[in-house]
Write an enzyme that holds these catalytic residues in place. Structure first.
Site, short mmCIF file in Angstrom:
data_model
loop_
_atom_site.label_atom_id
_atom_site.label_comp_id
_atom_site.label_asym_id
_atom_site.label_seq_id
_atom_site.Cartn_x
_atom_site.Cartn_y
_atom_site.Cartn_z
CD GLU A 260 -2.08 -1.30 2.98
OE1 GLU A 260 -1.54 -0.56 3.81
OE2 GLU A 260 -2.89 -2.16 3.27
CB CYS A 329 -1.15 35.37 12.11
SG CYS A 329 -0.95 36.68 10.88
C1 LIG Z 1 -0.64 6.07 5.17
C2 LIG Z 1 -0.72 4.61 4.94
C3 LIG Z 1 0.04 4.00 3.93
C4 LIG Z 1 0.99 4.76 3.05
O1 LIG Z 1 2.13 5.23 3.64
P1 LIG Z 1 3.26 5.92 2.72
O2 LIG Z 1 4.33 6.27 3.68
O3 LIG Z 1 2.65 7.12 2.09
O4 LIG Z 1 3.68 4.91 1.72
C5 LIG Z 1 -0.13 2.65 3.73
N1 LIG Z 1 -0.98 1.91 4.48
C6 LIG Z 1 -1.71 2.47 5.46
C7 LIG Z 1 -2.63 1.61 6.23
C8 LIG Z 1 -1.61 3.82 5.73
O5 LIG Z 1 -2.33 4.36 6.71
#
Ligand SMILES: *Cc1c(COP(=O)(O)O)cnc(C)c1O
Length: 400
Positions: A260, A329
């Protein structure tokens, strides 16, 4: 890389502050991952919280990516972009059961990271809706503590030491676990962190008879500073394939691997353009004040993130040292003691690597409008989100 000419044209045509994204870079990053993981059965799910403009989601949909969503609205945006339910994972944290129910009605993959919710889900669905479980592997990793999500004191996931409690719930409710997930943090360069996480998860797979998926999350590092290097994806792909192949040989079991990535797919595609409003000579510092602030790009103030900054209007100007500050600000500093070609009022200042967690974390603080977003695709610049106006700020306010 977009040329300085293209960026200056964008600033001229659409005004500043402005986010510009390069579609071909997103496609390239996706292809790089597919290539690096070619030896394994890998599926990529874009972690869309990094950048959710539906036009960006469509690019990744066309490339064949899946999508990782952390809120029900993200799930709905993904569907708007054309993702079918089975290409969507819903990976929220600290949401109520009602939000899970809404997601199940849309038939997306569900990732659960809490024992009581798992129990409730199991009582409700039994074995009829197989789920993925997020484990907390107790690994400290990532660029800094604010972006580390898999350590022992992190709120994310069910502790890897509580797998017996998961087993109890499976027995009581008949719930089917089809996948195990970990996501240890962001900006992880050390390949051993991924391998360690994988080994910890593989070790747990024996407790889950219906397991088909191992989801290793995101967190690949992209270089922000000039001398930095990102995660070596090719090397990671090989290490991963070696580990999986050895596991298959000794157990006869084979899993599909999900990743992911957020940052890796969109960070480098993004350029943030602002205008220098003023320069100010103090007793010990020279300031450049720009027509934006942490309301538009919060990463430097929020977690000391570094963005490369250049004055693209005066590339041959004398190098000078500046504090580059925003117009909010409150303390609002993009960079301390940074060398820039001499800045004059109205010069266009460029922030690189602004695709991920840039526009997405922007706000209307100080009642300032959020920037427009532009996509460079097929050789031309296309507006994909108009600049906000006062009317947008007033929309939703109930007046007498
Ligand atoms: C934010 C997130 C990612 C992605 O993280 P990156 O550092 O942008 O690659 C993947 N999996 C989950 C569950 C996340 O919350």
């Amino acid at each position: 890389m977009l040329s300085t000419q293209t960026l200056l044209t964008a600033a001229n045509e659409f005004g500043t502050p402005l986010y510009v994204y390069d579609a071909s870079n997103i496609r390239l990053q996706y292809a790089t991952l597919k290539q690096a993981f070619r030896r394994s059965d890998v599926k990529i799910f874009y972690a869309c919280k990094a950048l959710t403009n539906v036009n960006i989601l469509k690019i990744l949909e066309q490339e064949g990516s899946g999508i990782d969503c952390v809120s029900i609205n993200e799930v709905k945006l993904a569907m708007k972009a054309g993702f079918t339910a089975k290409r969507i994972i819903f990976t929220p944290n600290s949401v109520g059961f009602d939000e899970y129910l809404e997601a199940t009605a849309l038939k997306v993959n569900i990732n659960i990271d809490n024992l009581s919710l798992l129990e409730e889900f199991g009582h409700h669905f039994g074995s009829s809706y197989p789920v993925i479980i997020r484990l907390n592997p107790h690994i400290m990793a990532g660029g800094n503590i604010k972006i580390s999500t898999g350590h022992v004191d992190s709120k994310f996931g069910i502790s890897i030491e509580q797998v017996d409690l998961i087993r109890d719930i499976m027995e009581r409710t008949n719930i089917t676990v089809k996948g195990l997930h970990i996501h240890t943090g962001s900006e992880i360069k050390d390949l051993e962190v991924f391998v360690k996480g994988l080994e910890l998860v593989l070790d747990q797979t024996k407790h889950f008879p219906d397991l088909a998926i191992v989801d290793l999350g995101g967190g690949f590092k992209v270089p922000y500073k000039p001398d930095e290097v990102g995660t070596d994806m090719e090397a990671l792909g090989q290490k991963l394939a070696d580990t999986f192949e050895a596991f298959e040989q000794s157990t006869g079991k084979k899993f599909q691997v999900w990743f992911e990535p957020g940052k890796f797919l969109v960070s480098q595609s993004g350029y943030f353009l602002v205008k220098a409003n003023i320069t100010k000579q103090g007793p010990s510092r020279t300031f450049v004040g720009v027509n934006s602030g942490f309301n538009h790009l919060i990463r430097p103030m929020f977690y000391d993130a570094y963005h490369k900054i250049t004055n693209i209007s005066n590339p041959d100007g004398e190098l000078k040292t500046y504090n580059i500050v925003g117009n909010i600000c409150e303390t609002d500093t993009f960079a301390w003691d940074r060398e820039l070609n001499e800045v004059r009022p109205n010069d266009i200042i460029l922030f690189n690597n602004a695709g991920a967690y840039g526009f997405e974390m922007s706000s209307r603080f100080n009642s300032r409008n959020r920037p427009a977003e532009v996509l460079f695709t097929n050789g031309s610049l296309k507006l994909i989100r108009r600049r906000e106006t006062l009317e947008d700020i007033l929309e939703g306010v109930v007046l007498d």
